[in-house]
Design a protein around this motif. Structure first.
Motif, PDB file in Angstrom:
ATOM      1  N   GLY A 102       0.819  -1.213   0.000  1.00  0.00           N
ATOM      2  CA  GLY A 102       0.000   0.000   0.000  1.00  0.00           C
ATOM      3  C   GLY A 102       0.847   1.254   0.000  1.00  0.00           C
ATOM      4  O   GLY A 102       0.565   2.223  -0.723  1.00  0.00           O
ATOM      5  N   LEU A 103       1.914   1.245   0.788  1.00  0.00           N
ATOM      6  CA  LEU A 103       2.820   2.389   0.841  1.00  0.00           C
ATOM      7  C   LEU A 103       3.525   2.578  -0.507  1.00  0.00           C
ATOM      8  O   LEU A 103       3.624   3.701  -1.016  1.00  0.00           O
ATOM      9  CB  LEU A 103       3.843   2.203   1.963  1.00  0.00           C
ATOM     10  N   PHE A 104       3.990   1.484  -1.100  1.00  0.00           N
ATOM     11  CA  PHE A 104       4.640   1.556  -2.415  1.00  0.00           C
ATOM     12  C   PHE A 104       3.680   2.128  -3.455  1.00  0.00           C
ATOM     13  O   PHE A 104       4.034   3.038  -4.213  1.00  0.00           O
ATOM     14  CB  PHE A 104       5.135   0.167  -2.851  1.00  0.00           C
ATOM     15  N   PRO A 157      -6.141   4.625   4.031  1.00  0.00           N
ATOM     16  CA  PRO A 157      -5.291   5.770   3.684  1.00  0.00           C
ATOM     17  C   PRO A 157      -4.443   5.528   2.436  1.00  0.00           C
ATOM     18  O   PRO A 157      -4.044   6.485   1.771  1.00  0.00           O
ATOM     19  CB  PRO A 157      -4.413   5.960   4.915  1.00  0.00           C
ATOM     20  N   TYR A 158      -4.172   4.269   2.108  1.00  0.00           N
ATOM     21  CA  TYR A 158      -3.355   3.976   0.931  1.00  0.00           C
ATOM     22  C   TYR A 158      -4.104   4.284  -0.362  1.00  0.00           C
ATOM     23  O   TYR A 158      -3.483   4.510  -1.402  1.00  0.00           O
ATOM     24  CB  TYR A 158      -2.878   2.525   0.933  1.00  0.00           C
ATOM     25  N   ILE A 159      -5.419   4.289  -0.311  1.00  0.00           N
ATOM     26  CA  ILE A 159      -6.222   4.673  -1.473  1.00  0.00           C
ATOM     27  C   ILE A 159      -6.545   6.168  -1.413  1.00  0.00           C
ATOM     28  O   ILE A 159      -6.494   6.863  -2.430  1.00  0.00           O
ATOM     29  CB  ILE A 159      -7.512   3.827  -1.563  1.00  0.00           C
ATOM     30  N   THR A 160      -6.841   6.667  -0.231  1.00  0.00           N
ATOM     31  CA  THR A 160      -7.266   8.059  -0.081  1.00  0.00           C
ATOM     32  C   THR A 160      -6.135   9.051  -0.338  1.00  0.00           C
ATOM     33  O   THR A 160      -6.243   9.927  -1.209  1.00  0.00           O
ATOM     34  CB  THR A 160      -7.818   8.303   1.351  1.00  0.00           C
ATOM     35  N   VAL A 161      -5.061   8.941   0.412  1.00  0.00           N
ATOM     36  CA  VAL A 161      -3.993   9.945   0.418  1.00  0.00           C
ATOM     37  C   VAL A 161      -3.351  10.163  -0.951  1.00  0.00           C
ATOM     38  O   VAL A 161      -3.180  11.317  -1.372  1.00  0.00           O
ATOM     39  CB  VAL A 161      -2.933   9.610   1.495  1.00  0.00           C
TER      40      VAL A 161
END
Length: 193
Positions: A102-104, A157-161
């Motif tokens: 998700g972070l990547f 947050p990985y989709i939102t941010v």
């Protein structure tokens, strides 16, 4: 529009290859995230996106007079995907795999949304929006807004941010379209009658 232009002119002249490649990599990354998370929406959208981007890549390759550099970039992408797959399946433990991926994906998406900033500086310097695509700006705003709302709904947050910069850069482009209207782009002045 790029695909239509390639098919109509049977040429890749004035069409950049890198956006096709990076968008395909982005779709494949999010497809992996969706599969790992078990999110049908993320899987479906990114599977379709990956298929379409791969189609664009194949058409670009077909019409490109210099096939070797294009093939090398595609092979580099494949090597990156295989390396990433190996990293996330072999080296990252199951408990943190979704977080790492998700972070990547988030960082990659933010980078993609911020990459047109160089074009925005060019627009301000030239006072012309000729290098910007209005339909792409609309599409980017709709897509990034939709993904932001979807991420908020899921509390992911990985989709939102990473989609917030897409909204911001789209709004900046709309402002530039309003500020430097296309009629101001005309390189000629009307002759007096």
């Amino acid at each position: 529009s790029d695909l239509r232009q390639m098919l109509a002119t049977k040429s890749v002249e004035n069409i950049q290859f890198l956006p096709f490649l990076t968008t395909d990599a982005n779709n494949l990354s999010w497809l992996g995230y969706g599969c790992l998370k078990g999110d049908g929406t993320v899987i479906t959208v990114n599977a379709i996106g990956a298929v379409l981007q791969t189609l664009y890549i194949l058409v670009y390759l077909y019409y490109s007079p210099a096939k070797r550099p294009v093939l090398l970039q595609v092979l580099l992408l494949l090597a990156l995907v295989v390396t990433g797959y190996g990293y996330f399946t072999i080296l990252v433990d199951t408990g943190t795999r979704l977080t790492h991926l998700g972070l990547f994906c988030s960082i990659f998406t933010i980078t993609m949304y911020l990459s047109p900033l160089a074009d925005l500086a060019k627009v301000v310097r030239s006072k012309s929006t000729r290098c910007l695509s209005f339909p792409l700006t609309v599409t980017t705003l709709v897509a990034s807004s939709s993904w932001t709302l979807y991420g908020l709904q899921l509390h992911d947050p990985y989709i939102t941010v990473p989609n917030v910069p897409g909204i911001v850069t789209s709004l900046v482009r709309f402002w530039l379209f309003q500020r430097y209207r296309p009629e101001q782009d005309k390189p000629y002045s009307p002759l007096p009658a």
